[in-house]
Scaffold this active site. Structure first.
Site, short mmCIF file in Angstrom:
data_model
loop_
_atom_site.label_atom_id
_atom_site.label_comp_id
_atom_site.label_asym_id
_atom_site.label_seq_id
_atom_site.Cartn_x
_atom_site.Cartn_y
_atom_site.Cartn_z
N HIS A 121 1.17 -1.28 -0.16
CA HIS A 121 0.17 0.15 -0.04
C HIS A 121 1.23 1.02 -0.22
O HIS A 121 1.71 1.07 0.83
CB HIS A 121 -0.86 -0.33 0.85
N ASP A 198 3.87 -4.09 8.05
CA ASP A 198 2.85 -3.34 7.49
C ASP A 198 1.21 -4.04 7.90
O ASP A 198 1.03 -5.03 6.86
CB ASP A 198 2.28 -2.45 5.91
N GLN A 201 -4.00 -4.75 7.16
CA GLN A 201 -4.81 -5.27 6.61
C GLN A 201 -4.69 -7.01 6.95
O GLN A 201 -5.66 -7.39 6.54
CB GLN A 201 -4.48 -5.42 5.18
N LYS A 224 -10.14 -0.68 10.60
CA LYS A 224 -10.22 -2.17 9.91
C LYS A 224 -10.50 -3.14 10.97
O LYS A 224 -10.89 -3.99 10.32
CB LYS A 224 -8.76 -2.33 8.86
N CYS A 363 -4.84 2.37 -3.63
CA CYS A 363 -3.75 3.38 -2.83
C CYS A 363 -2.68 2.11 -2.57
O CYS A 363 -1.24 1.81 -2.18
CB CYS A 363 -4.04 3.52 -1.79
C1 LIG Z 1 -1.87 -2.49 3.71
C2 LIG Z 1 -2.75 -1.26 4.01
N1 LIG Z 1 -1.71 -0.57 4.92
C3 LIG Z 1 -1.64 0.85 5.29
C4 LIG Z 1 -2.70 0.36 5.21
C5 LIG Z 1 -3.37 2.80 6.19
O1 LIG Z 1 -4.00 2.53 6.83
P1 LIG Z 1 -4.42 3.18 7.45
O2 LIG Z 1 -5.06 4.48 5.91
O3 LIG Z 1 -5.45 3.44 8.51
O4 LIG Z 1 -3.55 4.73 8.29
C6 LIG Z 1 -4.21 0.63 4.56
C7 LIG Z 1 -5.61 1.18 4.35
O5 LIG Z 1 -6.27 1.05 3.42
C8 LIG Z 1 -4.20 -0.68 3.58
O6 LIG Z 1 -4.94 -1.20 3.32
#
Ligand SMILES: Cc1ncc(COP(=O)(O)O)c(C=O)c1O
Length: 408
Positions: A121, A198, A201, A224, A363
């Protein structure tokens, strides 16, 4: 097994109908819905105990502090870490930026290598781009296979470049791909790299044990995983966090302040400057209670079942489905396209029937492009989704295919 029809009743928003059609929410990878218990715990906090944390000597403040710290303990237990290793942030993005700024600026110097992957992401890519630009270092990305899984051979080859930091996702938000984190952490550690995961997800959908997986840091986002927006966390190994400089300066993160210099508070407060999102942390704690009651094994099994159902139905009808087809290798996310239709049109057609999915580049432009697309439709599942939700989506998609003359 999870009884999703029963679970749905705990989520008031899912009772909202549009022209008599029930709300089919298939966009939990963007943000999950919230059960009544989470909403109530936050509203009760404001009604009964609101005050600032860590400073008041009166009852309401002591209670607010207790609730806030109780949530930290719940989150720490959920990931099998210690409370002082769990820093509350706004979201996963802030957690990753915290590591990039605080540790990254100390660790990375000119010509050093930071290794990431094509699965990421933008939140686990852009902070590293900014870091290497600041330091005149290099960012290298491990490739994916044609199936949309991580190319382990390429990852291992790129480890030969001796990266100082490796940033990888626990789960792709586009294809649901689950890289073998434990193995990747082990290999990266053998090369002496720090590993940042990260978990945005992955943590909401499976059992995660930071001790057995071995990563040095992991970013978490609350919204999430049935929690509210504006609250997330960074897990970090104590030995790293203790030696890192603060990310933001201000109240609560200090021990002693003089005009020219200050000393820092103990962990985790050193990284929590200013008044935190108290109600958000409390809501997240309640969300964790809810997930624990369901059981994370059951959550994972439920999503596997939904994925298999969706995969069968979409591929049978000739739609292009991206990412692994084996439910054991991925989470409850299915990205797809229909020939002749832009993903935004797919999402609009579904919206007419009160079905919510996500469309676009998610994204994760490098990943979407590497899979040969510019945009995709994505349905993502959670504890309140039923096979009937998927059938409703498939029915609407088949109708669109028939109009276009693309049905199989
Ligand atoms: C894999 C992954 N990493 C990071 C993020 C970022 O999350 P946040 O917007 O809650 O910081 C997302 C959000 O869609 C995501 O799907």
């Amino acid at each position: 097994m999870i009884n999703a029809e029963h679970v749905r009743n705990d989520f008031p928003i899912l009772n909202k109908k549009k022209q008599g059609q029930r709300f089919v929410y298939l966009d939990s990878a963007a943000s999950s819905q919230k059960p009544m218990s989470v909403i109530e715990s936050m509203s009760n906090y404001y009604k009964e105990t609101h005050s600032n944390v860590h400073r008041g000597l009166y009852d309401a403040s002591v209670e607010a502090t207790r609730l806030y710290e109780e949530s930290r303990k719940k989150l720490a237990r959920f990931a099998n870490s210690q409370p002082e290793e769990m820093i509350f942030t706004r979201n996963a993005t802030e957690s990753l930026n915290l590591v990039a700024r605080s540790l990254g600026d100390q660790l990375i110097t000119k010509d050093d290598c930071v290794l990431t992957t094509y699965l990421e992401h933008h939140s686990n890519l852009v902070p590293w781009q900014l870091l290497v630009q600041r330091k005149k270092a290099r960012l290298v990305a491990a490739r994916i296979t044609r199936e949309g899984t991580l190319d382990m051979a390429d990852f291992e080859k790129k480890l030969d470049e001796q990266p100082k930091l490796v940033a990888i996702t626990l789960c792709s938000n586009v294809t649901g791909t689950l890289p073998d984190i434990k193995k990747m952490v082990m290999k990266a550690h053998q090369q002496g790299a720090v590993v940042v995961v990260d978990g945005a997800q992955g943590v909401p959908h499976m059992e995660v044990d930071v001790k057995s997986m071995g990563m040095d840091f992991m970013a978490i986002t609350g919204h999430k995983m049935l929690g509210p927006t504006g609250i997330g966390a960074l897990y970090g190994k104590k030995e790293w966090l203790e030696n890192m400089p603060p990310f933001l300066g201000g109240g609560d993160m200090i021990k002693e302040v003089k005009i020219q210099q200050s000393t820092w508070n103990d962990l985790p407060f050193k990284f929590e400057a200013g008044t935190p999102n108290i109600s958000g942390a409390i809501g997240l704690g309640t969300a964790i209670d809810y997930l624990n009651d369901l059981g994370m094994h059951q959550v994972r099994d439920h999503e596997k079942k939904l994925f298999k159902h969706a995969y069968g139905a979409l591929s049978e009808r000739g739609m292009t489905v991206y990412g692994p087809s084996d439910a054991d290798e991925k989470s409850g996310i299915i990205a797809f396209n229909i020939e002749g239709l832009h993903s935004h049109d797919i999402a609009s057609i579904l919206n007419e029937r009160n079905i919510a999915i996500r469309a676009g580049h998610h994204c994760a432009q490098p990943l979407v492009n590497a899979l040969g697309a510019v945009a995709m439709a994505r349905a993502s599942f959670y504890v309140y989704n039923t096979e009937d939700d998927i059938d409703q989506m498939v029915l609407a998609l088949s109708h669109a295919q028939r109009i276009l003359g693309k049905s199989k």
